[in-house]
Design a protein around this motif. Structure first.
Motif, PDB file in Angstrom:
ATOM      1  N   ILE A  99      -1.595 -12.209  -7.715  1.00 11.98           N
ATOM      2  CA  ILE A  99      -2.761 -11.137  -7.930  1.00 11.98           C
ATOM      3  C   ILE A  99      -2.527 -10.842  -9.466  1.00 11.98           C
ATOM      4  O   ILE A  99      -3.637 -10.192  -9.701  1.00 11.98           O
ATOM      5  N   LEU A 100      -1.261 -10.792  -9.973  1.00 14.70           N
ATOM      6  CA  LEU A 100      -1.327 -10.349 -11.154  1.00 14.70           C
ATOM      7  C   LEU A 100      -2.052 -11.289 -12.287  1.00 14.70           C
ATOM      8  O   LEU A 100      -2.574 -10.911 -13.269  1.00 14.70           O
ATOM      9  N   GLN A 102       6.712  -7.361 -11.720  1.00  9.12           N
ATOM     10  CA  GLN A 102       5.972  -7.548 -10.418  1.00  9.12           C
ATOM     11  C   GLN A 102       6.643  -8.352  -9.301  1.00  9.12           C
ATOM     12  O   GLN A 102       6.635  -7.991  -8.211  1.00  9.12           O
ATOM     13  N   VAL A 118       1.037  -4.860  -3.428  1.00  9.62           N
ATOM     14  CA  VAL A 118       1.110  -6.158  -2.750  1.00  9.62           C
ATOM     15  C   VAL A 118       1.890  -5.569  -1.871  1.00  9.62           C
ATOM     16  O   VAL A 118       1.694  -6.236  -0.496  1.00  9.62           O
ATOM     17  N   LEU A 121      -0.542 -12.947  -2.352  1.00  9.05           N
ATOM     18  CA  LEU A 121      -0.779 -12.350  -3.306  1.00  9.05           C
ATOM     19  C   LEU A 121       0.395 -11.922  -4.296  1.00  9.05           C
ATOM     20  O   LEU A 121       0.127 -11.522  -5.518  1.00  9.05           O
ATOM     21  N   ALA A 176      -0.940 -11.644   3.584  1.00  2.58           N
ATOM     22  CA  ALA A 176      -0.959 -11.156   2.180  1.00  2.58           C
ATOM     23  C   ALA A 176      -0.060 -11.665   1.478  1.00  2.58           C
ATOM     24  O   ALA A 176       0.055 -11.194   0.069  1.00  2.58           O
ATOM     25  N   SER A 193       8.233  -7.659  -5.807  1.00  3.10           N
ATOM     26  CA  SER A 193       7.491  -7.882  -4.323  1.00  3.10           C
ATOM     27  C   SER A 193       8.318  -8.953  -3.864  1.00  3.10           C
ATOM     28  O   SER A 193       8.464  -9.071  -2.386  1.00  3.10           O
ATOM     29  N   VAL A 249       1.543  -2.791  -9.402  1.00  7.87           N
ATOM     30  CA  VAL A 249       1.075  -3.971  -8.748  1.00  7.87           C
ATOM     31  C   VAL A 249       1.721  -4.237  -7.624  1.00  7.87           C
ATOM     32  O   VAL A 249       1.372  -4.843  -6.593  1.00  7.87           O
ATOM     33  N   GLY A 256      -4.922 -12.595 -11.994  1.00  9.68           N
ATOM     34  CA  GLY A 256      -6.127 -12.118 -11.958  1.00  9.68           C
ATOM     35  C   GLY A 256      -6.366 -11.295 -12.848  1.00  9.68           C
ATOM     36  O   GLY A 256      -7.746 -10.804 -13.248  1.00  9.68           O
TER      37      GLY A 256
END
Length: 263
Positions: free
Chosen positions: A176-177, A73, A158, A172, A169, A77, A154, A179
């Motif tokens: 985010i992962l 991820q 993002v 994230l 953003a 990203s 994911v 979470g």
């Protein structure tokens, strides 16, 4: 097409050729996590004896497989964010490069970054803690595939949020992962979660991978039902993320945000 994809990948790979801090960063967190959880499993074995051996193995297996998802991820990203930080998105899409080719290039970089980060941790687990992840056999390839696909889904979400909300953003991409980790049953079975959370947990492909990992390590069986569910859910997650990206990319191109994003 392949030449354009390789061209974008080479741009990112060239950044690592003569930058040891970048190379160090790739393996730093996976190795650090492996040290922390490896010492934890050693402590449990010393205190609890043989009964903690398999518990330690599931901890180390969970750490290594979770890093596959996380590095996949973040690799995708951050590669996109680096294009944004360098104000290069406008230049990229002035070229003949198409959006899906950029995504394929980011996926390629994600695989490279994941392997460079996770392989040192796997070797460390084998050398220091006598844990051989490859002892699970060929089924490990299917685990890796599912976890990487989840990471890409994911990451696409993002990237879509960055296209929609700009630099606000960006955090994230790092958080985010994490979470999703409590619901993915990385270190414990789904049965320990409250009953009202379990349906959400079973909607995550990662949950089925880690349940399958524990079955392989503790019982020596391959849970094809969990693997099938993981692949099916990954199709849904990746399809939804791709649709979201296509929509946000189109909106960013129409509004001119591809040039101004990050400023």
């Amino acid at each position: 097409m392949l030449r354009r994809i390789w061209g974008l990948m080479y741009r990112h790979l060239a950044l690592y050729r003569r930058s040891w801090p970048r190379m160090l960063e790739l393996g730093y967190w996976p190795v650090l996590n492996m040290c922390i959880w490896g010492f934890t499993s050693s402590f449990l074995r010393a205190r609890m004896g043989n009964s903690a051996v398999m518990a330690g193995a599931t901890l180390l297996g969970g750490v290594l497989l979770w890093e596959v998802t996380l590095r996949s991820q973040m690799g995708m990203s951050i590669s996109f964010l680096e294009e944004m930080w360098s104000r290069n998105l406008g230049h990229v899409f002035v070229s003949p490069l198409r959006p899906f080719e950029m995504i394929l290039a980011l996926i390629g970089m994600s695989i490279v970054r994941m392997l460079l980060g996770v392989i040192p941790a796997i070797l460390l687990a084998w050398a220091f803690y006598a844990f051989n992840l490859f002892a699970m056999g060929p089924i490990l390839i299917l685990f890796f595939m599912n976890l990487m696909i989840m990471g890409w889904a994911v990451a696409l979400a993002v990237v879509s949020l960055v296209l929609r909300h700009g630099s606000g953003a960006e955090p994230l991409a790092w958080g985010i992962l994490f979470g999703l980790a409590p619901f993915s049953a990385v270190f414990y079975p789904v049965s320990v979660l409250p009953a009202f959370i379990r349906p959400f947990s079973y909607a995550l492909p990662t949950t089925h991978v880690f349940e399958g990992m524990r079955a392989a390590l503790l019982q020596g069986v391959i849970r094809w039902d969990h693997l099938g569910a993981a692949f099916a859910l990954n199709v849904v997650w990746l399809g939804a993320a791709a649709l979201l990206f296509a929509r946000q990319f189109h909106a960013a191109r129409v509004s001119g945000a591809l040039i101004s994003i990050g400023e």
